[in-house]
Write a protein that holds these residues in place. Structure first.
Motif, mmCIF file in Angstrom:
data_model
loop_
_atom_site.group_PDB
_atom_site.id
_atom_site.type_symbol
_atom_site.label_atom_id
_atom_site.label_comp_id
_atom_site.label_asym_id
_atom_site.label_seq_id
_atom_site.Cartn_x
_atom_site.Cartn_y
_atom_site.Cartn_z
ATOM 1 N N ASN A 1 0.837 -1.193 0.000
ATOM 2 C CA ASN A 1 0.000 0.000 0.000
ATOM 3 C C ASN A 1 0.876 1.250 0.000
ATOM 4 O O ASN A 1 1.692 1.458 0.905
ATOM 5 C CB ASN A 1 -0.916 -0.007 1.228
ATOM 6 C CG ASN A 1 -1.939 1.108 1.196
ATOM 7 O OD1 ASN A 1 -1.609 2.268 1.409
ATOM 8 N ND2 ASN A 1 -3.188 0.750 0.933
ATOM 9 N N ASP A 2 0.716 2.090 -1.020
ATOM 10 C CA ASP A 2 1.568 3.275 -1.166
ATOM 11 C C ASP A 2 1.500 4.188 0.048
ATOM 12 O O ASP A 2 2.529 4.690 0.527
ATOM 13 C CB ASP A 2 1.164 4.064 -2.421
ATOM 14 C CG ASP A 2 1.504 3.323 -3.703
ATOM 15 O OD1 ASP A 2 2.267 2.348 -3.616
ATOM 16 O OD2 ASP A 2 1.009 3.716 -4.773
ATOM 17 N N GLU A 3 0.289 4.434 0.551
ATOM 18 C CA GLU A 3 0.128 5.373 1.660
ATOM 19 C C GLU A 3 0.783 4.853 2.936
ATOM 20 O O GLU A 3 1.364 5.615 3.708
ATOM 21 C CB GLU A 3 -1.357 5.657 1.904
ATOM 22 C CG GLU A 3 -2.023 6.478 0.819
ATOM 23 C CD GLU A 3 -1.342 7.824 0.625
ATOM 24 O OE1 GLU A 3 -0.878 8.409 1.633
ATOM 25 O OE2 GLU A 3 -1.262 8.288 -0.517
ATOM 26 N N VAL A 4 0.682 3.561 3.171
ATOM 27 C CA VAL A 4 1.291 2.977 4.364
ATOM 28 C C VAL A 4 2.801 3.190 4.344
ATOM 29 O O VAL A 4 3.401 3.686 5.307
ATOM 30 C CB VAL A 4 0.962 1.475 4.474
ATOM 31 C CG1 VAL A 4 1.819 0.817 5.558
ATOM 32 C CG2 VAL A 4 -0.513 1.274 4.785
ATOM 33 N N TYR A 5 3.429 2.842 3.223
ATOM 34 C CA TYR A 5 4.889 2.913 3.173
ATOM 35 C C TYR A 5 5.398 4.333 2.970
ATOM 36 O O TYR A 5 6.540 4.639 3.314
ATOM 37 C CB TYR A 5 5.416 1.962 2.101
ATOM 38 C CG TYR A 5 5.206 0.523 2.513
ATOM 39 C CD1 TYR A 5 5.980 -0.031 3.525
ATOM 40 C CD2 TYR A 5 4.200 -0.250 1.949
ATOM 41 C CE1 TYR A 5 5.773 -1.329 3.949
ATOM 42 C CE2 TYR A 5 3.986 -1.555 2.365
ATOM 43 C CZ TYR A 5 4.773 -2.084 3.369
ATOM 44 O OH TYR A 5 4.561 -3.368 3.800
ATOM 45 N N VAL B 1 5.632 5.253 6.476
ATOM 46 C CA VAL B 1 6.789 4.583 7.073
ATOM 47 C C VAL B 1 8.060 5.371 6.760
ATOM 48 O O VAL B 1 8.931 5.551 7.619
ATOM 49 C CB VAL B 1 6.910 3.133 6.545
ATOM 50 C CG1 VAL B 1 8.244 2.516 6.967
ATOM 51 C CG2 VAL B 1 5.758 2.282 7.055
ATOM 52 N N LEU B 2 8.154 5.862 5.525
ATOM 53 C CA LEU B 2 9.318 6.655 5.118
ATOM 54 C C LEU B 2 9.391 7.966 5.905
ATOM 55 O O LEU B 2 10.459 8.357 6.392
ATOM 56 C CB LEU B 2 9.249 6.936 3.618
ATOM 57 C CG LEU B 2 10.401 7.749 3.014
ATOM 58 C CD1 LEU B 2 11.732 7.035 3.221
ATOM 59 C CD2 LEU B 2 10.156 7.997 1.528
ATOM 60 N N LYS B 3 8.243 8.641 6.051
ATOM 61 C CA LYS B 3 8.214 9.898 6.811
ATOM 62 C C LYS B 3 8.610 9.666 8.269
ATOM 63 O O LYS B 3 9.375 10.442 8.850
ATOM 64 C CB LYS B 3 6.814 10.513 6.746
ATOM 65 C CG LYS B 3 6.423 11.058 5.383
ATOM 66 C CD LYS B 3 5.012 11.631 5.427
ATOM 67 C CE LYS B 3 4.589 12.185 4.071
ATOM 68 N NZ LYS B 3 3.195 12.713 4.114
ATOM 69 N N GLN B 4 8.087 8.582 8.854
ATOM 70 C CA GLN B 4 8.398 8.297 10.251
ATOM 71 C C GLN B 4 9.864 7.917 10.425
ATOM 72 O O GLN B 4 10.465 8.192 11.469
ATOM 73 C CB GLN B 4 7.491 7.181 10.776
ATOM 74 C CG GLN B 4 7.700 6.824 12.239
ATOM 75 C CD GLN B 4 7.462 8.001 13.174
ATOM 76 O OE1 GLN B 4 6.751 8.941 12.831
ATOM 77 N NE2 GLN B 4 8.056 7.947 14.359
ATOM 78 N N SER B 5 10.459 7.316 9.402
ATOM 79 C CA SER B 5 11.883 6.974 9.467
ATOM 80 C C SER B 5 12.726 8.232 9.625
ATOM 81 O O SER B 5 13.691 8.260 10.400
ATOM 82 C CB SER B 5 12.305 6.212 8.202
ATOM 83 O OG SER B 5 11.624 4.983 8.101
ATOM 84 N N TYR B 6 12.353 9.293 8.898
ATOM 85 C CA TYR B 6 13.090 10.552 9.055
ATOM 86 C C TYR B 6 12.844 11.159 10.435
ATOM 87 O O TYR B 6 13.767 11.680 11.074
ATOM 88 C CB TYR B 6 12.698 11.562 7.979
ATOM 89 C CG TYR B 6 13.281 12.936 8.253
ATOM 90 C CD1 TYR B 6 14.653 13.160 8.155
ATOM 91 C CD2 TYR B 6 12.465 13.990 8.664
ATOM 92 C CE1 TYR B 6 15.201 14.402 8.443
ATOM 93 C CE2 TYR B 6 13.006 15.233 8.952
ATOM 94 C CZ TYR B 6 14.373 15.434 8.841
ATOM 95 O OH TYR B 6 14.907 16.663 9.143
ATOM 96 N N PHE C 1 -2.079 1.463 10.814
ATOM 97 C CA PHE C 1 -1.632 2.120 12.039
ATOM 98 C C PHE C 1 -0.421 3.015 11.784
ATOM 99 O O PHE C 1 -0.181 3.970 12.523
ATOM 100 C CB PHE C 1 -1.311 1.088 13.122
ATOM 101 C CG PHE C 1 -2.473 0.797 14.028
ATOM 102 C CD1 PHE C 1 -2.666 1.513 15.194
ATOM 103 C CD2 PHE C 1 -3.393 -0.178 13.697
ATOM 104 C CE1 PHE C 1 -3.744 1.261 16.027
ATOM 105 C CE2 PHE C 1 -4.479 -0.448 14.515
ATOM 106 C CZ PHE C 1 -4.653 0.278 15.684
ATOM 107 N N ASN C 2 0.351 2.708 10.757
ATOM 108 C CA ASN C 2 1.493 3.555 10.420
ATOM 109 C C ASN C 2 1.057 4.898 9.855
ATOM 110 O O ASN C 2 1.821 5.862 9.857
ATOM 111 C CB ASN C 2 2.402 2.840 9.420
ATOM 112 C CG ASN C 2 3.054 1.604 10.009
ATOM 113 O OD1 ASN C 2 2.505 0.510 9.934
ATOM 114 N ND2 ASN C 2 4.215 1.773 10.613
ATOM 115 N N ILE C 3 -0.171 4.973 9.351
ATOM 116 C CA ILE C 3 -0.709 6.245 8.874
ATOM 117 C C ILE C 3 -1.196 7.089 10.047
ATOM 118 O O ILE C 3 -1.055 8.310 10.057
ATOM 119 C CB ILE C 3 -1.859 6.004 7.872
ATOM 120 C CG1 ILE C 3 -1.331 5.274 6.633
ATOM 121 C CG2 ILE C 3 -2.534 7.309 7.471
ATOM 122 C CD1 ILE C 3 -2.405 4.925 5.618
#
Length: 373
Positions: free
Chosen positions: A26-30, A33-38, A87-89
Motif C-alpha cells: 500500500n503506497d500510503e502505508v509505506y 513509514v518513510l516519513k516516520q523513518s526521518y 496504524f502507520n498512517i
C-alpha cells in the motif's frame, strides 16, 4: 525507499513471466513509514541541516552520509515492513486512563521526583506499552513509544536471555523493586542514556539524555538536559529515593489494569471492531489493534480512508464501504477526531449497519467532543 513488490514467476509461451501482487504493497502505508523513518532519525540525531557540518561541501556531504549510514543500517534491519499497516498512517499511541485517585498518586510521585532531583526536565510513564503520563509533545511521544517498544524492550529482553537472567524481567541494573534499562550501571549489559532531540514550545530542538527505569510492568522515562553533568551518585540516589514508591505504584496500576481489562479477549470474527483517534493528541483507543487480523482488502480500505481524512483534517464526513467478502467499514470524521468501525456480516443492510455503528459510538465515546467545533 525502494520496496520489492511480491511476485510469482510462471512460464508463459516458453518464457518466464512475473506476476506482481501490487495490492500487497500500500503506497500510503509505506509513504508514512518513510516519513516516520526521518522523524526517528531527527529524534536521535537532529535535522539534516544540524548534521551538515564541515569546512567544505564535500566534507559536509560526507559527514552527513556517514551519520545516515550509521543510523539507518540498524534501523532498517529492525524495521518489520511486512507488519506495517494502517496504524502507520495514524501515528498515534494507546493511552491507559487511570481512576482519579491512582492518577493523582502518579501525578504527585512525578512532581516529588522532579522537585527532589531538579536536574530532571521532563518525564513520561508507560504501563505495558500504553501511555499513562507524558510531558513531551505528541510527535516526540510517538517516537519515544516506537523506540521503547521496537528497540529498547526487545534488546533488553535478548540481553537478559543471553545472560540467563530472564527472571529479572529484563532489568539491566536492578534491585528487588526495579532497575534501569538505560543509565549508569555496573552491569556488562549497560545501555548508555541515548540523546534525544525534543521539540520545545518555540519549535526548536533541544538535546536531552534519556534515562529509562523499569518496575513491574511500569516504565518511567526521565529526560535531562544533555549538557548537564550528573554527579557520580545520581543514579544510586535516584534509585534509592524512588524504587519502593514506583514499585508500589506500578503494582497498584497493574491491579487496576486487570480489573478494568476485559475478562476474555474478542475472538469472534463477527464482533464489531472499532478505533477512535484524536488527531490533536495523536491518541487512540479501541479493540481494533495493529495485531487484529483482517483480510488484505479491508486493511487497504482502512488505510485509504485514513489517508484521505488526513488531507481533510477537521472536516466532517461519514463514509460506509461494503466489500465483496461481506465486510463493512464505516468511518466518521469531525473536529480532528475519527471513529472507524469494522463489521463482518453477510445479512445486515445499510440501515442495520448504520444503527449498529451509532449504538457503538454512543456506548464507547462518553463525551461530545467529537462534534464540538
Amino acid at each position: 525507499m525502494i520496496l520489492n513488490v511480491p511476485n510469482e514467476v510462471s512460464a508463459k509461451d516458453g518464457a518466464q513471466v512475473s506476476d506482481y501482487r501490487g495490492e500487497e504493497v500500500n503506497d500510503e502505508v509505506y509513504r508514512n513509514v518513510l516519513k516516520q523513518s526521518y522523524k526517528m532519525f531527527k529524534f536521535f540525531n537532529g535535522t539534516f541541516k544540524q548534521n551538515f557540518t564541515g569546512k567544505s561541501k564535500d566534507e559536509q556531504s560526507q559527514n552527513l552520509s556517514n551519520i545516515l549510514e550509521q543510523y539507518f543500517k540498524p534501523y532498517l534491519e529492525n524495521l518489520k515492513l511486512p507488519t506495517c499497516n494502517y496504524f502507520n498512517i495514524l501515528k498515534s499511541v494507546q493511552y491507559f486512563p487511570l481512576e482519579k485517585n491512582l492518577f493523582l498518586r502518579l501525578h504527585n510521585f512525578i512532581k516529588i521526583v522532579k522537585a527532589t532531583f531538579n536536574t530532571i526536565d521532563h518525564c513520561a510513564y508507560f504501563f505495558n506499552e500504553d501511555v499513562v503520563w507524558s510531558e513531551i509533545c505528541s510527535e516526540d511521544l510517538f517516537c519515544l513509544h516506537q523506540y521503547l517498544t521496537s528497540s529498547l524492550f526487545p534488546k533488553a529482553i535478548q540481553q537478559e536471555i543471553s545472560s540467563g537472567a530472564v527472571e529479572r524481567n529484563y532489568l539491566i541494573d536492578c534491585d528487588r523493586y526495579g532497575g534501569f534499562l538505560t543509565g549508569q550501571s555496573n552491569s556488562e549489559n549497560t545501555i548508555p542514556p541515548p540523546v534525544l532531540y525534543l521539540h520545545e514550545k518555540d519549535g526548536t530542538l533541544e538535546r536531552y539524555s534519556l534515562i529509562v527505569y523499569r518496575s513491574m510492568n511500569g516504565t518511567f522515562c526521565i529526560m535531562i538536559d544533555a549538557s548537564k553533568d550528573l554527579p557520580n551518585d545520581f543514579y544510586s540516589e535516584l534509585q534509592s529515593f524512588m524504587s519502593q514508591q514506583i514499585a508500589k505504584l506500578s503494582s497498584d496500576i497493574g491491579e487496576f489494569f486487570l480489573k478494568s481489562s476485559p475478562v476474555t479477549p474478542i475472538t469472534d470474527v463477527d464482533s464489531p471492531r472499532y478505533l477512535f483517534i484524536n488527531d490533536l493528541t495523536q491518541q487512540h483507543k479501541g479493540n481494533l489493534t495493529k495485531k487484529t487480523e483482517l483480510p488484505l482488502n479491508i486493511s487497504n480500505t482502512i488505510a485509504e480512508l485514513f489517508s484521505e481524512s488526513d488531507s481533510e483534517t477537521g472536516k466532517y464526513h461519514e463514509i460506509m464501504v461494503k466489500s465483496t467478502n461481506d465486510y463493512w467499514v464505516v468511518q466518521k470524521s469531525s473536529n480532528h477526531r475519527q471513529f472507524c468501525v469494522v463489521i463482518h456480516s453477510n445479512k445486515s443492510t445499510l440501515i442495520d449497519i448504520s444503527n449498529d455503528v451509532n449504538k457503538l459510538f454512543t456506548q464507547e465515546i462518553k463525551n461530545n467532543v467529537f462534534f464540538e467545533q
